[in-house]
Scaffold this motif. Structure first.
Motif, PDB file in Angstrom:
ATOM      1  N   GLY A 141       0.796  -1.209   0.000  1.00 57.41           N
ATOM      2  CA  GLY A 141       0.000   0.000   0.000  1.00 57.41           C
ATOM      3  C   GLY A 141       0.832   1.264   0.000  1.00 57.41           C
ATOM      4  N   VAL A 142       0.255   2.294  -0.575  1.00 53.25           N
ATOM      5  CA  VAL A 142       0.813   3.651  -0.525  1.00 53.25           C
ATOM      6  C   VAL A 142      -0.300   4.564  -0.040  1.00 53.25           C
ATOM      7  N   SER A 143      -0.011   5.430   0.913  1.00 53.48           N
ATOM      8  CA  SER A 143      -1.036   6.317   1.460  1.00 53.48           C
ATOM      9  C   SER A 143      -1.556   7.252   0.371  1.00 53.48           C
ATOM     10  N   PRO A 144      -2.799   7.718   0.497  1.00 54.59           N
ATOM     11  CA  PRO A 144      -3.375   8.571  -0.551  1.00 54.59           C
ATOM     12  C   PRO A 144      -2.555   9.819  -0.863  1.00 54.59           C
ATOM     13  N   ASP A 145      -1.788  10.314   0.113  1.00 54.74           N
ATOM     14  CA  ASP A 145      -0.952  11.477  -0.153  1.00 54.74           C
ATOM     15  C   ASP A 145       0.437  11.098  -0.667  1.00 54.74           C
ATOM     16  N   GLY A 146       0.693   9.806  -0.793  1.00 56.20           N
ATOM     17  CA  GLY A 146       1.969   9.339  -1.322  1.00 56.20           C
ATOM     18  C   GLY A 146       3.137   9.424  -0.369  1.00 56.20           C
ATOM     19  N   GLU A 147       2.894   9.773   0.892  1.00 54.62           N
ATOM     20  CA  GLU A 147       3.991  10.023   1.812  1.00 54.62           C
ATOM     21  C   GLU A 147       4.414   8.816   2.637  1.00 54.62           C
ATOM     22  N   ARG A 148       3.586   7.754   2.661  1.00 58.72           N
ATOM     23  CA  ARG A 148       3.920   6.577   3.462  1.00 58.72           C
ATOM     24  C   ARG A 148       3.675   5.307   2.648  1.00 58.72           C
ATOM     25  N   ILE A 149       4.354   4.254   3.038  1.00 57.55           N
ATOM     26  CA  ILE A 149       4.133   2.942   2.459  1.00 57.55           C
ATOM     27  C   ILE A 149       3.700   1.981   3.561  1.00 57.55           C
ATOM     28  N   ALA A 150       2.833   1.042   3.193  1.00 54.99           N
ATOM     29  CA  ALA A 150       2.436  -0.051   4.081  1.00 54.99           C
ATOM     30  C   ALA A 150       2.939  -1.342   3.470  1.00 54.99           C
ATOM     31  N   TYR A 151       3.598  -2.155   4.266  1.00 48.51           N
ATOM     32  CA  TYR A 151       4.178  -3.378   3.726  1.00 48.51           C
ATOM     33  C   TYR A 151       4.161  -4.484   4.773  1.00 48.51           C
ATOM     34  N   VAL A 152       4.405  -5.699   4.302  1.00 47.56           N
ATOM     35  CA  VAL A 152       4.534  -6.852   5.179  1.00 47.56           C
ATOM     36  C   VAL A 152       6.007  -6.990   5.537  1.00 47.56           C
ATOM     37  N   GLU A 153       6.285  -6.970   6.821  1.00 46.49           N
ATOM     38  CA  GLU A 153       7.656  -7.108   7.298  1.00 46.49           C
ATOM     39  C   GLU A 153       7.861  -8.527   7.819  1.00 46.49           C
ATOM     40  N   ASP A 184      -9.941   7.069   1.443  1.00 48.40           N
ATOM     41  CA  ASP A 184      -9.959   8.247   2.315  1.00 48.40           C
ATOM     42  C   ASP A 184      -8.820   8.261   3.321  1.00 48.40           C
ATOM     43  N   GLY A 185      -7.993   7.230   3.317  1.00 48.10           N
ATOM     44  CA  GLY A 185      -6.836   7.182   4.202  1.00 48.10           C
ATOM     45  C   GLY A 185      -7.128   6.827   5.638  1.00 48.10           C
ATOM     46  N   ARG A 186      -8.375   6.517   5.970  1.00 44.11           N
ATOM     47  CA  ARG A 186      -8.737   6.249   7.369  1.00 44.11           C
ATOM     48  C   ARG A 186      -8.418   4.836   7.806  1.00 44.11           C
ATOM     49  N   TRP A 187      -8.357   3.893   6.867  1.00 42.20           N
ATOM     50  CA  TRP A 187      -8.233   2.478   7.197  1.00 42.20           C
ATOM     51  C   TRP A 187      -7.115   1.823   6.391  1.00 42.20           C
ATOM     52  N   LEU A 188      -6.604   0.731   6.934  1.00 40.98           N
ATOM     53  CA  LEU A 188      -5.790  -0.211   6.184  1.00 40.98           C
ATOM     54  C   LEU A 188      -6.567  -1.517   6.117  1.00 40.98           C
ATOM     55  N   VAL A 189      -6.879  -1.978   4.906  1.00 39.39           N
ATOM     56  CA  VAL A 189      -7.535  -3.268   4.736  1.00 39.39           C
ATOM     57  C   VAL A 189      -6.455  -4.318   4.484  1.00 39.39           C
ATOM     58  N   CYS A 190      -6.739  -5.562   4.846  1.00 38.48           N
ATOM     59  CA  CYS A 190      -5.709  -6.595   4.791  1.00 38.48           C
ATOM     60  C   CYS A 190      -6.360  -7.971   4.878  1.00 38.48           C
ATOM     61  N   ASN A 191      -5.538  -9.010   4.810  1.00 39.66           N
ATOM     62  CA  ASN A 191      -5.990 -10.338   5.214  1.00 39.66           C
ATOM     63  C   ASN A 191      -5.104 -10.803   6.373  1.00 39.66           C
ATOM     64  N   THR A 192      -5.695 -11.572   7.252  1.00 40.69           N
ATOM     65  CA  THR A 192      -5.007 -11.966   8.471  1.00 40.69           C
ATOM     66  C   THR A 192      -5.480 -13.330   8.946  1.00 40.69           C
ATOM     67  N   GLU A 193      -4.589 -14.051   9.593  1.00 40.77           N
ATOM     68  CA  GLU A 193      -4.944 -15.321  10.202  1.00 40.77           C
ATOM     69  C   GLU A 193      -5.468 -15.153  11.626  1.00 40.77           C
ATOM     70  N   HIS A 194      -5.554 -13.918  12.086  1.00 42.74           N
ATOM     71  CA  HIS A 194      -5.953 -13.670  13.479  1.00 42.74           C
ATOM     72  C   HIS A 194      -7.333 -14.237  13.799  1.00 42.74           C
ATOM     73  N   PHE A 195      -8.255 -14.164  12.827  1.00 42.35           N
ATOM     74  CA  PHE A 195      -9.618 -14.640  13.055  1.00 42.35           C
ATOM     75  C   PHE A 195      -9.817 -16.073  12.570  1.00 42.35           C
ATOM     76  N   GLY A 196      -8.756 -16.712  12.118  1.00 44.65           N
ATOM     77  CA  GLY A 196      -8.873 -18.018  11.506  1.00 44.65           C
ATOM     78  C   GLY A 196      -9.274 -19.112  12.478  1.00 44.65           C
ATOM     79  N   GLY A 241      -2.905   4.187  11.743  1.00 46.78           N
ATOM     80  CA  GLY A 241      -2.293   4.564  13.006  1.00 46.78           C
ATOM     81  C   GLY A 241      -2.477   3.528  14.092  1.00 46.78           C
ATOM     82  N   GLY A 242      -3.309   2.506  13.838  1.00 44.88           N
ATOM     83  CA  GLY A 242      -3.492   1.440  14.817  1.00 44.88           C
ATOM     84  C   GLY A 242      -4.812   1.530  15.548  1.00 44.88           C
TER      85      GLY A 242
END
Length: 294
Positions: free
Chosen positions: A125-137, A177-189, A203-204
């Motif tokens: 992911g890249v934030s709508p303003d282009g200033e941040r990246i979201a990645y899997v670490e 709108d930059g309010r959320w990060l959508v993803c897939n996760t095993e947390h609810f599996g 922001g968490g």
């Protein structure tokens, strides 16, 4: 890591689907190159894909002209995690050396955006303003992926790892709108590897389960107008997001994730829809199938 190749008798088939398409349209296919993960350019004219460790473009209006390689200087071989910069002129790219780069869609030199911290970085992911990246670490492939957010600056910046609970996390990208990060996760599996779709505030905060299903669901992608989403459903019991399976690409309204508007069964999986591939007008999205001739 090495790039994938077609099996004997296999083809790469680029498909277009959307709320008005009961059956997907075949835009382009080839038996010469395994191509993956389309991005749709912000001007609506082009798809950008990877194949053989390189980046390629394909005209939406004239797909018969074929694929054109985008030439970069000093860029390692690529995987299928690439995302358009919101400026419409650049693209961010994950390479097989574990780092994330930024370059122009016209090619040329690239800038490395991640630090040499001994971890793997898989862009989504890249934030709508282009200033941040979201990645899997990843500290290593034996460890679950974590959701990391960092400034999109040369050499990397301060990294924030968001708490998404237990299990592997993948595919994080921002809502328009930059309010959320959508993803897939095993947390609810309910079983190991049982990925489900979720979102977490930018922001968490509390991780929200978007839809409970019996399938293994990966890579949610929101349309630019945020009214629709596409994702891929693997068969129950699938571990990870492997290639060469009978899968289903699903289209849903973001008001009702549990009721698919369209279901597109394809032979695919890895490479089919790893990154956001929506057209800028939110009417269609692109994905890839890999049929094998009988």
């Amino acid at each position: 890591m090495t790039f994938r190749a077609l099996a004997p008798g296999q083809r790469s088939r680029i498909l277009l689907g959307g709320p008005s398409d009961a059956e997907p349209e075949v835009l382009f296919e080839t038996d010469e190159l395994l191509i993956e993960a389309p991005n749709w350019s912000l001007d609506g004219s082009t798809l950008v894909l990877n194949g053989n460790g390189r980046l390629w473009s394909l005209s939406v209006e004239d797909p018969g002209a074929g694929l054109t390689r985008i030439e970069f200087a000093g860029l390692p071989e690529l995987n299928n995690d690439h995302v358009l910069d919101p400026d419409g002129e650049h693209i961010l790219l994950s390479a097989m050396d574990g780092h994330i780069y930024r370059g122009a869609l016209s090619g040329g030199s690239v800038t490395k955006l991640t630090a040499d911290d001994g971890r793997w970085h898989f862009l989504h992911g890249v934030s709508p303003d282009g200033e941040r990246i979201a990645y899997v670490e990843l500290e290593g492939f034996e460890h679950p992926g974590r959701l990391a957010v960092a400034p999109a600056v040369e050499g990397g910046g301060p990294v924030t790892v968001l708490d998404t609970g237990d299990g592997h996390l993948d595919g994080p990208e921002w809502s328009p709108d930059g309010r959320w990060l959508v993803c897939n996760t095993e947390h609810f599996g309910i079983e190991p590897g049982h990925a489900q779709l979720a979102r977490i505030p930018d922001g968490g905060g509390t991780l929200e389960h978007l839809v409970a299903s019996d399938t293994v669901d990966w890579f949610p992608h929101l349309s630019p107008d945020a009214r629709l989403a596409a994702y891929i459903a693997f068969p129950a019991g699938t571990i990870g997001h492997p290639a060469d399976l009978d899968v289903e690409v699903r289209l849903v309204s973001t008001d009702d994730w549990a009721t698919p508007l369209r279901r597109y069964p394809v032979f695919g999986g890895q490479g089919t829809i790893n990154v956001n591939s929506w057209a800028p007008d939110s009417t269609r999205f692109a994905f890839v199938a890999y049929p094998i001739a009988p």
